[in-house]
Design a protein around this motif. Structure first.
Motif, PDB file in Angstrom:
ATOM      1  N   MET A 156     -20.141 -29.397  53.740  1.00 55.19           N
ATOM      2  CA  MET A 156     -19.503 -29.688  52.450  1.00 55.19           C
ATOM      3  C   MET A 156     -18.211 -28.890  52.285  1.00 55.19           C
ATOM      4  O   MET A 156     -17.249 -29.374  51.690  1.00 55.19           O
ATOM      5  N   ARG A 157     -18.190 -27.670  52.834  1.00 54.44           N
ATOM      6  CA  ARG A 157     -16.933 -26.897  52.810  1.00 54.44           C
ATOM      7  C   ARG A 157     -15.856 -27.612  53.625  1.00 54.44           C
ATOM      8  O   ARG A 157     -14.694 -27.658  53.224  1.00 54.44           O
ATOM      9  N   LYS A 158     -16.274 -28.147  54.772  1.00 54.83           N
ATOM     10  CA  LYS A 158     -15.325 -28.870  55.620  1.00 54.83           C
ATOM     11  C   LYS A 158     -14.820 -30.127  54.913  1.00 54.83           C
ATOM     12  O   LYS A 158     -13.619 -30.429  54.941  1.00 54.83           O
ATOM     13  N   ALA A 159     -15.724 -30.862  54.265  1.00 53.70           N
ATOM     14  CA  ALA A 159     -15.326 -32.071  53.522  1.00 53.70           C
ATOM     15  C   ALA A 159     -14.340 -31.711  52.416  1.00 53.70           C
ATOM     16  O   ALA A 159     -13.331 -32.405  52.215  1.00 53.70           O
TER      17      ALA A 159
ATOM     18  N   ASP B 210      -5.399 -49.872  39.518  1.00 51.72           N
ATOM     19  CA  ASP B 210      -4.856 -51.191  39.177  1.00 51.72           C
ATOM     20  C   ASP B 210      -3.519 -51.431  39.881  1.00 51.72           C
ATOM     21  O   ASP B 210      -3.023 -50.584  40.627  1.00 51.72           O
ATOM     22  N   LYS B 211      -2.922 -52.600  39.609  1.00 51.50           N
ATOM     23  CA  LYS B 211      -1.681 -52.986  40.285  1.00 51.50           C
ATOM     24  C   LYS B 211      -0.437 -52.648  39.474  1.00 51.50           C
ATOM     25  O   LYS B 211       0.664 -53.097  39.798  1.00 51.50           O
ATOM     26  N   SER B 212      -0.610 -51.853  38.419  1.00 55.51           N
ATOM     27  CA  SER B 212       0.557 -51.448  37.625  1.00 55.51           C
ATOM     28  C   SER B 212       1.400 -50.460  38.410  1.00 55.51           C
ATOM     29  O   SER B 212       0.907 -49.721  39.261  1.00 55.51           O
ATOM     30  N   HIS B 213       2.710 -50.438  38.097  1.00 54.20           N
ATOM     31  CA  HIS B 213       3.608 -49.483  38.749  1.00 54.20           C
ATOM     32  C   HIS B 213       3.357 -48.080  38.191  1.00 54.20           C
ATOM     33  O   HIS B 213       3.050 -47.924  37.000  1.00 54.20           O
ATOM     34  N   MET B 214       3.493 -47.103  39.048  1.00 52.72           N
ATOM     35  CA  MET B 214       3.263 -45.728  38.625  1.00 52.72           C
ATOM     36  C   MET B 214       4.318 -45.308  37.608  1.00 52.72           C
ATOM     37  O   MET B 214       5.510 -45.503  37.823  1.00 52.72           O
ATOM     38  N   HIS B 215       3.840 -44.744  36.502  1.00 52.12           N
ATOM     39  CA  HIS B 215       4.742 -44.288  35.444  1.00 52.12           C
ATOM     40  C   HIS B 215       4.941 -42.787  35.582  1.00 52.12           C
ATOM     41  O   HIS B 215       3.995 -42.035  35.825  1.00 52.12           O
ATOM     42  N   PHE B 216       6.185 -42.336  35.395  1.00 52.86           N
ATOM     43  CA  PHE B 216       6.493 -40.922  35.587  1.00 52.86           C
ATOM     44  C   PHE B 216       6.172 -40.133  34.321  1.00 52.86           C
ATOM     45  O   PHE B 216       7.049 -39.769  33.536  1.00 52.86           O
ATOM     46  N   GLY B 217       4.877 -39.906  34.127  1.00 53.90           N
ATOM     47  CA  GLY B 217       4.399 -39.104  33.007  1.00 53.90           C
ATOM     48  C   GLY B 217       3.225 -38.280  33.495  1.00 53.90           C
ATOM     49  O   GLY B 217       3.377 -37.431  34.364  1.00 53.90           O
ATOM     50  N   ALA B 218       2.040 -38.549  32.946  1.00 49.92           N
ATOM     51  CA  ALA B 218       0.817 -37.910  33.440  1.00 49.92           C
ATOM     52  C   ALA B 218       0.174 -38.842  34.465  1.00 49.92           C
ATOM     53  O   ALA B 218      -0.206 -39.969  34.141  1.00 49.92           O
ATOM     54  N   ILE B 219       0.058 -38.374  35.723  1.00 45.67           N
ATOM     55  CA  ILE B 219      -0.485 -39.192  36.819  1.00 45.67           C
ATOM     56  C   ILE B 219      -1.804 -38.555  37.257  1.00 45.67           C
ATOM     57  O   ILE B 219      -1.810 -37.461  37.827  1.00 45.67           O
ATOM     58  N   THR B 220      -2.927 -39.220  36.950  1.00 44.81           N
ATOM     59  CA  THR B 220      -4.223 -38.673  37.356  1.00 44.81           C
ATOM     60  C   THR B 220      -4.622 -39.249  38.712  1.00 44.81           C
ATOM     61  O   THR B 220      -4.382 -40.424  38.989  1.00 44.81           O
ATOM     62  N   CYS B 221      -5.205 -38.402  39.548  1.00 46.21           N
ATOM     63  CA  CYS B 221      -5.661 -38.840  40.870  1.00 46.21           C
ATOM     64  C   CYS B 221      -7.046 -38.274  41.140  1.00 46.21           C
ATOM     65  O   CYS B 221      -7.268 -37.070  41.001  1.00 46.21           O
ATOM     66  N   SER B 222      -7.979 -39.152  41.494  1.00 49.04           N
ATOM     67  CA  SER B 222      -9.322 -38.733  41.900  1.00 49.04           C
ATOM     68  C   SER B 222      -9.536 -39.205  43.327  1.00 49.04           C
ATOM     69  O   SER B 222      -9.292 -40.375  43.637  1.00 49.04           O
ATOM     70  N   MET B 223      -9.963 -38.305  44.198  1.00 47.58           N
ATOM     71  CA  MET B 223     -10.267 -38.700  45.578  1.00 47.58           C
ATOM     72  C   MET B 223     -11.403 -37.837  46.117  1.00 47.58           C
ATOM     73  O   MET B 223     -11.533 -36.658  45.768  1.00 47.58           O
ATOM     74  N   GLY B 224     -12.245 -38.448  46.903  1.00 46.04           N
ATOM     75  CA  GLY B 224     -13.359 -37.725  47.512  1.00 46.04           C
ATOM     76  C   GLY B 224     -13.492 -38.122  48.959  1.00 46.04           C
ATOM     77  O   GLY B 224     -13.390 -39.307  49.297  1.00 46.04           O
ATOM     78  N   ILE B 225     -13.712 -37.151  49.826  1.00 44.48           N
ATOM     79  CA  ILE B 225     -13.843 -37.434  51.257  1.00 44.48           C
ATOM     80  C   ILE B 225     -15.220 -36.986  51.732  1.00 44.48           C
ATOM     81  O   ILE B 225     -15.719 -35.929  51.342  1.00 44.48           O
ATOM     82  N   ARG B 226     -15.809 -37.811  52.580  1.00 42.98           N
ATOM     83  CA  ARG B 226     -17.159 -37.582  53.109  1.00 42.98           C
ATOM     84  C   ARG B 226     -17.055 -37.176  54.576  1.00 42.98           C
ATOM     85  O   ARG B 226     -16.398 -37.865  55.365  1.00 42.98           O
ATOM     86  N   TYR B 227     -17.687 -36.058  54.925  1.00 42.02           N
ATOM     87  CA  TYR B 227     -17.658 -35.588  56.311  1.00 42.02           C
ATOM     88  C   TYR B 227     -19.091 -35.465  56.824  1.00 42.02           C
ATOM     89  O   TYR B 227     -19.889 -34.724  56.258  1.00 42.02           O
TER      90      TYR B 227
END
Length: 723
Positions: A184-187, A263-280
């Motif tokens: 999990m540390r590696k992931a 979604d397919k909306s264009h990125m707006h230059f304000g608050a940009i949230t990003c969630s990502m998770g990787i499985r190892y």
């Protein structure tokens, strides 16, 4: 190669499962047996059944039925899987009572779909376990397929009472062993690398260049990034996968959950949230960050408060604490300091994770009474949504959301340990843009900048002080250096005296032999005949009774003629005055020396009595001299052609398919006999490829690059003048 199974880990974890069952409270302790059936379904990513298999065996075993009875465990699987499971069945039969492990029984699944005999054995084992009526199952796991259907039908006919034990089994698996924590540390480390080195850099490029990029396209780019080894912190790419498609949101449209898609909306230059998770290697991690472009003071204040809440959450996550108490501690801070945000905060503050991304029974909310244990790993997520932006004019600017999250490990003493070490202070996630007004206030104006013009997004400042040079300023400074260098070169050329001739390169002094000892000990040399030494490229000729070597480079030309009874061999040498030209004397290393201009040899064509050959046969060395002379001239021409050529470094190939390319190009001069189309791609240089042929040109070998646009022209030209 046969798959190996960690017997020690299997025994340890099975013992833990049985201990948890025997001590079990509520309904878990009351079940008579546990039934786990796994079918085949590519669409199911996370399921308690497959998670339990991975936890015990290290692999998922499809079309397999597992029964955990009071005194023995039974596995029904195909022949290959049974061969694999034999590694844990060996030696367990007589030891089960002593070491807390049940005896393991393996049944081979029949090829026909009925498996009636096997099902009867399994049901008999269920009836013989404790009371034989109540079965612990994972009620949410429903797999398709004929084998699963026939097993479920056979089970239903017996009228067993089924109890959902998902939460209890999850609790038994929740505290991670050191081996699991390492994975999990590696992931978490891989997730941090991908976010920092790819996603964050890409967003900064988009903002700096004012690009229009859709959220979905950016999410796809993140998924492709895990195919590149440079982002994987040394991990095996085949063991790395995304836990879920990355979620990127901006422009007032936010949903702070992990079940949504970009979604397919264009990125707006304000608050940009990003969630990502990787499985190892089947173990998950998760990371959430919000990048803020030119954040207002109000936005920064809200973000600072969110960081404060996360710190409280980390402090409360300790061994023995109840999840509802952790949630209450965070909510108390909100009530005391910012009560107006109570309705805007996320409904829960995180969940346990491991082989499954989200463990529904271990969620941090107001109702969960489960206690934390050392070694549990949580994805903690704190967010604020529907926040008003007073400075926003357009609809997408009027509201924003802030969301932060990390993968953390519960410790015995002290706060939880953060595994995703990505910085999250305002200065680390804020992207600040210099605008035109600020630039004009600077007193020191650069003339070159005035000439090139200023852009409203002249500099992108993040994790930098404003005193440091930005990429644009560095480029302009480099342009100034190049201009100065060109002017100096031009001035030096113009100040040289007109008509001054550059000294020609002197002809290389070719020495045949450095000492007389190196002369060949051939009979021809001793007998005063003409001998050609191919190794040293020299012709040894008798001159006044002495064998005299002449290098092939000193011979201008050679001819042979037959007149009557004699053959004549005439050899002309290079010497001053033999060639036209004003400065031809400069090509000789020592022009004041005495030179031999020509030598002529005469030999009889008549064979003397007692001799096997005619004397003139020696003059046929003419052909060998010509051959050696031709080889020497060819080599000299190649060396002259290579003079001044810059040896290039190796071209670094960009394996990313999205690297820039120029297509449908032609190269001049042609690299093949006919004109071929090709593509031009660049990393640390250009590579032109066409029908298998390639030409590499590195940036550091280009002296000048000229671009001719198609203004009034039929052809667009990209011309490289090499060093």
């Amino acid at each position: 190669m046969a798959l190996s199974l960690d017997r020690e880990a299997f025994s340890r974890r099975l013992r833990r499962l049985y201990a948890s069952w025997q001590k079990g409270e509520d309904e878990f302790g009351g079940v008579d047996a546990i039934v786990v059936a796994v079918g085949v379904d590519e669409e199911i990513v996370y399921a308690k059944s497959t998670a339990l298999q991975t936890w015990l065996f290290g692999y998922e075993l499809t079309d397999t039925v597992m029964l955990f009875c009071e005194e023995r465990a039974l596995f029904l699987a195909s022949r290959k899987k049974v061969e694999f499971l034999k590694q844990v069945a060996q030696g367990k039969g007589g030891e089960g009572a002593n070491n807390g492990l049940p005896a393991v029984t393996l049944l081979v699944r029949e090829k026909n779909e009925s498996n009636k005999a096997n099902f009867e054995k399994l049901i008999e084992a269920l009836k013989g376990s404790r009371g034989g009526r109540r079965l612990g199952v994972f009620s949410k796991d429903k797999f398709p397929g004929e084998f699963m259907k026939s097993w479920n039908d056979a089970l239903s006919k017996e009228g067993f009472e089924k109890v959902d034990v998902s939460a209890a089994v999850a609790q038994a698996m929740a505290a991670k062993e050191e081996v699991e924590l390492q994975l999990m540390r590696k992931a978490a480390a891989i997730t941090s690398e991908v976010f920092t080195k790819f996603f964050k850099e890409r967003v900064m490029e988009i903002v700096d260049a004012d690009e229009k990029v859709r959220h979905s396209k950016l999410a796809e780019a993140v998924e492709k990034a895990i195919e590149e080894k440079k982002f994987l912190a040394g991990a095996d790419p085949s063991a790395v996968e995304m836990c879920y498609p990355p979620i990127i949101q901006s422009g007032g449209n936010y949903n702070l959950k992990f079940s949504v898609v970009s979604d397919k909306s264009h990125m707006h230059f304000g608050a940009i949230t990003c969630s990502m998770g990787i499985r190892y290697k089947s173990y998950c991690s998760n990371l959430v960050r919000t990048l803020m472009v030119d954040p207002s003071q109000d936005m920064q204040d809200h973000y600072g408060f969110l960081l404060q809440l996360q710190e409280v959450l980390l402090r409360e996550l300790r061994h023995g604490a109840k999840l509802c108490d952790v949630y209450a501690a965070v909510m108390d801070v909100v009530k005391k300091q910012r009560p107006e945000l109570l309705g805007k905060i996320t409904k829960n503050l995180g969940f346990a994770m491991g082989i499954e991304f989200r463990e529904g029974s271990l969620v941090i909310n107001s109702k969960n009474q489960q206690r934390l244990k050392k070694g549990m790993v949580f994805s903690i997520n704190v967010g604020l949504s529907e926040l008003p932006n007073k400075e926003g004019k357009r609809p997408e600017e009027r509201t924003y959301a802030l969301f932060i999250g990390d993968t953390v490990m519960v410790d015995e003493d002290g706060p939880a340990v953060v595994l995703t070490s990505v910085k999250k202070k305002v200065k680390n996630v804020g992207i600040f843009l210099k605008n035109e007004d600020e630039d004009e206030e600077e007193p020191d104006k650069d003339a070159a900048e005035d000439l090139l013009g200023r852009s409203s997004r002249a500099a992108l400042l993040t994790e930098r002080t404003r005193n440091e040079l930005t990429a644009e300023e560095k480029r302009r400074a480099h342009q100034k250096e190049l201009a100065t260098q060109l002017n100096e070169d031009a001035r030096r050329r113009l100040t040289e005296q007109r008509g001054e001739q550059q000294t020609q390169k002197a002809r290389k002094s070719n020495v045949s032999y450095k000492s007389a000892a190196l002369l060949p000990k051939e009979p021809h040399v001793r007998e005063m005949k003409i001998y050609i030494d191919k190794k040293y490229e020299s012709v040894i000729m008798p001159v006044f009774g002495i064998a005299t070597p002449f290098h092939i480079a000193t011979i201008k030309n050679i001819s042979m003629s037959v007149e009557g009874d004699y053959t004549y061999l005439r050899i002309n040498f290079f010497c001053p005055g033999s060639a036209l030209g004003r400065n031809e004397g400069n090509i000789f290393p020592n022009p004041e020396a005495t030179f031999v201009k020509e030598i002529t040899y005469r030999a009889s064509n008549l064979k003397p009595p007692g001799e096997s050959t005619v004397p003139a046969s020696n003059l046929h060395a003419f052909r060998i001299i010509k051959e050696v002379q031709k080889r020497y001239k060819t080599r000299e021409a190649e060396e002259k052609e290579k003079e001044g050529i810059v040896k290039q470094d190796s071209l670094v190939i960009n394996l990313n398919r999205s690297n820039p390319k120029l297509k449908d190009l032609y190269i001049r001069p042609n690299i093949a006999q006919k004109r071929m189309q090709g593509a031009l791609a660049h990393v640390n240089g250009f590579r032109f490829t066409s029908a298998g042929d390639k030409v590499d040109i590195l940036y550091n070998n280009i002296k000048h690059a000229v671009f001719q646009p198609c203004d009034g022209e039929m052809i667009i030209v990209l011309h490289f003048h090499l060093k």
